[in-house]
Design an enzyme around this catalytic site. Structure first.
Site, PDB file in Angstrom:
ATOM      1  N   ARG A  41      25.826  37.852  43.423  1.00 12.80           N
ATOM      2  CA  ARG A  41      26.308  38.113  44.782  1.00 12.80           C
ATOM      3  C   ARG A  41      26.527  36.848  45.624  1.00 12.80           C
ATOM      4  NH1 ARG A  41      23.748  40.872  48.351  1.00 12.80           N
ATOM      5  NH2 ARG A  41      25.423  42.257  48.947  1.00 12.80           N
ATOM      6  N   GLY A  65      27.779  52.456  54.445  1.00 12.84           N
ATOM      7  CA  GLY A  65      28.104  51.347  55.330  1.00 12.84           C
ATOM      8  C   GLY A  65      26.918  50.930  56.168  1.00 12.84           C
ATOM      9  N   TYR A  81      30.451  36.838  46.635  1.00  7.35           N
ATOM     10  CA  TYR A  81      30.894  37.026  48.006  1.00  7.35           C
ATOM     11  C   TYR A  81      29.977  36.413  49.060  1.00  7.35           C
ATOM     12  CZ  TYR A  81      28.969  41.691  46.657  1.00  7.35           C
ATOM     13  OH  TYR A  81      28.249  42.727  46.126  1.00  7.35           O
ATOM     14  N   GLU A 131      26.162  58.646  51.647  1.00  9.88           N
ATOM     15  CA  GLU A 131      25.927  58.125  50.297  1.00  9.88           C
ATOM     16  C   GLU A 131      25.575  56.641  50.326  1.00  9.88           C
ATOM     17  OE1 GLU A 131      29.664  59.685  48.740  1.00  9.88           O
ATOM     18  OE2 GLU A 131      30.612  57.813  49.335  1.00  9.88           O
ATOM     19  N   PRO A 132      24.366  56.339  50.794  1.00  7.21           N
ATOM     20  CA  PRO A 132      23.956  54.945  50.898  1.00  7.21           C
ATOM     21  C   PRO A 132      23.501  54.377  49.554  1.00  7.21           C
ATOM     22  CG  PRO A 132      22.192  56.381  51.637  1.00  7.21           C
ATOM     23  CD  PRO A 132      23.325  57.270  51.268  1.00  7.21           C
ATOM     24  N   GLY A 133      23.859  53.140  49.317  1.00  6.88           N
ATOM     25  CA  GLY A 133      23.341  52.428  48.157  1.00  6.88           C
ATOM     26  C   GLY A 133      22.406  51.343  48.655  1.00  6.88           C
ATOM     27  N   CYS A 159      26.422  26.961  32.959  1.00  6.54           N
ATOM     28  CA  CYS A 159      27.301  25.802  32.892  1.00  6.54           C
ATOM     29  C   CYS A 159      28.547  25.998  33.734  1.00  6.54           C
ATOM     30  CB  CYS A 159      27.636  25.483  31.446  1.00  6.54           C
ATOM     31  SG  CYS A 159      26.143  24.990  30.586  1.00  6.54           S
ATOM     32  N   GLU A 160      28.319  26.279  34.977  1.00  7.21           N
ATOM     33  CA  GLU A 160      29.341  26.438  35.990  1.00  7.21           C
ATOM     34  C   GLU A 160      28.565  26.364  37.295  1.00  7.21           C
ATOM     35  OE1 GLU A 160      32.591  29.794  35.988  1.00  7.21           O
ATOM     36  OE2 GLU A 160      31.796  29.490  33.992  1.00  7.21           O
TER      37      GLU A 160
END
Ligand SMILES: *Cc1c(COP(=O)(O)O)cnc(C)c1O
Length: 410
Positions: free
Chosen positions: A298, A218, A302, A259-261, A328-329
């Site tokens: 990303r 987090g 979001y 446990e950071p990403g 094509c979107e």
């Protein structure tokens, strides 16, 4: 690693391309361990899913990190990168008992986040130590997609189910060796985090033979210029003190795990694309790059912000652009961005592209996933080749249609 290095890398390996700066990963790792230097038994388990290239995993191992994994495939990647099974923790959500059993057999630490699997696993393997993932029901920052500790979340065993959990543990005589939480993606409010930690300590008291407490992740990193970053020194000071006190109360020393990403790899990543087209409409100037949400989803998934700069014309007069892709979107990377004047052919760089960027890439529109480069010891190392057309066809099975098929007659 400088912008000129990025230009050299793009000219050597082509674009679009992901480039990761190992020095930034190392300095983030050190920042975190330094904030918790008073903890005797500290463990950082890098969250593999953020960026799962096996060379990145090897770099993490070199730094002294363990791994947090969410699938058996990530576990296998970790083993392939040379991690010992006991340096890996497996925290799946909604997987089958069979997969959990397979991972447990490899000697990897299992973390279970629902009562159904806990009961099934405990009944069959009471000797295998298990960690349990608790949902403390606190909202720690972030939007709903990345905040996973609140009441309606699918993650973790609710603290309101502790009596049921305890009955399962007693009935199966299973061994609980760790308690875990992962409340959400952005810790902004340290007091909220400390509050969740208290809930975890309370839960921990129910178990006599714990070896570790895992506080998940987090940690927030800045994406925009005025973004707030988790105040690590403050968190480190307050949580360490409380953790050391808790261990005294508990009766023996425990390992503290994070446990950071994103914290470890986000800022180390740079995504370089080339502008194919500059298109003026009545209201907007579009810069269209040789990429799309097939490579970097990303912003569309979001609404994440990735700072964009023009590498080819850094001193150019700034103008407003909407940077979009070739899919094509609608695939808008950033609208109304002030960027140094763009000419077709210019190379743009997207910042904070280490975490959840390549690892979420796809072959949509039958495009290749890009190459990845690790900048290490002042040199560029190719750590993933760009895909080829064979990769697109690989695993596809062509039907041989007969002329006289029943369907065609009908
Ligand atoms: C994704 C995940 C993490 C890492 O989260 P970041 O926001 O990238 O630091 C840690 N633990 C678990 C269980 C996760 O699912």
């Amino acid at each position: 690693m400088t912008n000129l290095d990025l230009l050299d890398i793009a000219s050597e390996f082509g674009n679009p391309i992901y480039v990761y700066d190992s020095a930034k990963i190392a300095s983030q790792y050190q920042k975190l361990t330094s904030a918790f230097r008073s903890i005797r038994n500290l463990r950082i388990n890098y969250a593999t899913k953020a960026l799962s290239n096996v060379s990145i995993l090897k770099l993490m191992r070199q730094l002294g990190s363990g791994l947090d994994t969410v699938s058996i495939q990530e576990v296998k990647l970790g083993l392939a990168a040379g991690f010992e099974p006991h340096a890996i923790i497996y925290t799946p959500n909604g997987v089958s008992l069979k997969e959990i059993e397979e991972v447990a057999k490899m000697g990897v630490q299992i973390n279970i986040d629902n009562l159904s699997l806990l009961e099934q696993f405990g009944a069959k393997h009471s000797k295998t130590p298990v960690c349990i993932r608790i949902n403390p029901h606190v909202m720690a920052g972030g939007n709903n997609n990345i905040s996973v500790g609140h009441i309606d979340s699918k993650f973790g065993i609710s603290i309101h189910q502790i009596p049921h959990l305890m009955r399962i543990v007693e009935n199966t005589a299973m061994k609980i060796n760790g308690i875990h939480m992962h409340t959400g993606s952005d810790i902004l409010d340290i007091d909220v985090f400390l509050h969740a930690a208290e809930i975890l300590f309370d839960t921990a008291k129910n178990f006599k033979n714990l070896e570790f407490i895992d506080f998940g992740s987090g940690f927030k990193v800045p994406y925009q210029q005025n973004d707030i970053e988790t105040n690590l020194e403050e968190l480190g000071e307050k949580l360490s003190k409380r953790f050391i006190d808790f261990c005294k109360e508990y009766g023996h020393d425990l390992q503290l795990i994070f446990e950071p990403g994103k914290f470890l790899v986000s800022q180390a990543g740079h995504f370089v694309t080339q502008v194919n087209i500059v298109k003026q409409t009545t209201s907007t100037v579009f810069a269209q790059v040789d990429s799309g949400f097939n490579h970097l989803i990303r912003p569309m998934l979001y609404g994440s912000y990735h700072h964009i700069e023009n590498l080819s014309n850094p001193k150019g007069k700034e103008r407003f652009y909407s940077v979009v892709g070739y899919i094509c979107e609608t695939d808008t990377f950033g609208s109304n961005r002030k960027i140094a004047e763009i000419t077709e052919g210019d190379l743009l760089v997207f910042r904070n592209c280490g975490a959840y960027c390549f690892s979420m890439a796809s072959n949509y529109n039958s495009r290749y996933r890009p190459a990845e480069v690790l900048w290490y010891d002042g040199k560029a190392h190719l750590i993933r080749k760009k895909e080829t057309f064979e990769d697109i066809l690989h695993n596809q099975v062509e039907i041989v249609f007969s002329k006289e098929s029943a369907e065609q007659k009908a």
